[in-house]
Design an enzyme around this catalytic site. Structure first.
Site, PDB file in Angstrom:
ATOM      1  N   HIS A 140      21.708 -47.964 -31.131  1.00 27.35           N
ATOM      2  CA  HIS A 140      22.929 -47.232 -31.464  1.00 27.35           C
ATOM      3  C   HIS A 140      22.732 -45.778 -31.061  1.00 27.35           C
ATOM      4  CE1 HIS A 140      26.165 -45.283 -33.504  1.00 27.35           C
ATOM      5  NE2 HIS A 140      25.350 -44.646 -34.330  1.00 27.35           N
ATOM      6  N   HIS A 195      25.035 -41.904 -29.565  1.00 25.09           N
ATOM      7  CA  HIS A 195      26.302 -41.179 -29.395  1.00 25.09           C
ATOM      8  C   HIS A 195      26.365 -40.622 -27.971  1.00 25.09           C
ATOM      9  CE1 HIS A 195      25.896 -40.070 -34.004  1.00 25.09           C
ATOM     10  NE2 HIS A 195      25.998 -41.366 -33.797  1.00 25.09           N
ATOM     11  N   HIS A 197      32.802 -42.083 -33.038  1.00 23.35           N
ATOM     12  CA  HIS A 197      31.384 -42.171 -33.394  1.00 23.35           C
ATOM     13  C   HIS A 197      30.489 -42.365 -32.168  1.00 23.35           C
ATOM     14  CE1 HIS A 197      28.361 -43.751 -36.609  1.00 23.35           C
ATOM     15  NE2 HIS A 197      27.745 -43.226 -35.573  1.00 23.35           N
ATOM     16  N   GLU A 239      22.212 -46.256 -40.572  1.00 29.69           N
ATOM     17  CA  GLU A 239      23.002 -47.384 -40.064  1.00 29.69           C
ATOM     18  C   GLU A 239      22.247 -48.712 -40.139  1.00 29.69           C
ATOM     19  OE1 GLU A 239      25.951 -46.823 -39.844  1.00 29.69           O
ATOM     20  OE2 GLU A 239      26.441 -44.987 -38.757  1.00 29.69           O
ATOM     21  N   TYR A 241      23.453 -65.994 -12.601  1.00 29.54           N
ATOM     22  CA  TYR A 241      22.457 -65.255 -11.827  1.00 29.54           C
ATOM     23  C   TYR A 241      21.789 -64.123 -12.599  1.00 29.54           C
ATOM     24  CZ  TYR A 241      24.855 -67.591  -8.013  1.00 29.54           C
ATOM     25  OH  TYR A 241      25.411 -68.533  -7.207  1.00 29.54           O
ATOM     26  N   TYR A 243      34.074 -54.312 -12.269  1.00 26.14           N
ATOM     27  CA  TYR A 243      33.548 -55.646 -12.618  1.00 26.14           C
ATOM     28  C   TYR A 243      32.315 -55.591 -13.508  1.00 26.14           C
ATOM     29  CZ  TYR A 243      29.592 -55.431  -9.400  1.00 26.14           C
ATOM     30  OH  TYR A 243      28.416 -55.093  -8.794  1.00 26.14           O
TER      31      TYR A 243
HETATM   32 ZN   LIG Z   1      25.726 -42.877 -35.292  1.00 29.30          ZN
END
Ligand SMILES: [Zn+2]
Length: 213
Positions: free
Chosen positions: A92, A94, A155, A73, A208, A113
């Site tokens: 990244h 999973h 993914h 990736e 903040y 929130y």
């Molecule tokens: Zn991946």
């Protein structure tokens, strides 16, 4: 920071990422920006056995330098660094709850929130494309917009932060939110906060910092 130190921190964070439960095995990848381009985890190697020399330097033109192949990736990481000056590190993975939502092609709406921690009123889900493809990278960059994180359909999750520690903290927070959202969905219809309220929260976070009050 010297490259060696950055490589060591990358390995430490990758191992901690697996230990935290947001990633497992060799899935997921991590990078940090450096003056020449980026340093990124190699493709398909167990983090526990990584040596600093296994981390791959990819220059700004996308050429890998070193004896390992960069994570599949690497294009997403590179494209995010190109358009996001605020990205110093990218993670990244999973994580289970984020991945479950991504398989429903569901964004995480303002059901809590703390969703604002990713820099917007929701955490979007980028459309599906084959892993490692330029198309997937384009989907992710577009879905992120100005946010710090998005899900990736069928993914997982990707997030960016000024440094590795904050990228990791953000991923853990988003996985917690994804788990809570799934639990709420499983018993009812979660109440979504009004856009005006999320605007107030986003202003408070920018004033903040992102620590929970
Ligand atoms: Zn991946």
């Amino acid at each position: 920071m010297a490259h060696d130190e950055m490589r060591r921190r990358l390995i430490e964070t990758a191992i901690a990422m697996n230990g935290s439960g947001i990633s497992q095995g060799t899935s997921g990848n991590l990078s940090v920006r450096c003056t020449e381009g980026m340093l990124i985890t190699p493709s398909g190697m167990d983090y526990a056995g990584l040596e600093p020399g296994d981390i791959v330097l990819v220059d700004q033109k996308g050429n890998p330098l070193g004896h390992r192949q960069p994570s599949s990736e690497w294009r997403i990481h590179q494209d995010i660094y190109t358009v996001r000056a605020d990205a110093g590190a990218i993670l990244h993975a999973h994580p289970t709850a984020c991945t479950a939502l991504s398989c429903l092609h569901k964004p995480i709406p303002a059901f809590h929130y703390m969703v604002a921690v990713a820099g917007g009123a929701d955490i979007p889900c980028a459309p599906y494309a084959t892993f490692g493809s330029q198309e997937l990278s384009e989907h992710v960059v577009k879905s992120l917009g100005g946010r710090k994180a998005c899900l990736m359909a069928n993914h997982g999750l990707i997030c960016l932060a000024p440094d590795l520690g904050r990228a990791m903290a953000l991923a853990i927070e988003i996985e917690h939110l994804a788990r809570a959202y799934l639990m709420a969905l499983s018993v009812g219809d979660p109440v979504i906060l009004e856009p005006a309220e999320m605007e107030r929260v986003l202003v408070k976070f920018s004033t903040y910092g992102v620590q929970e009050p």
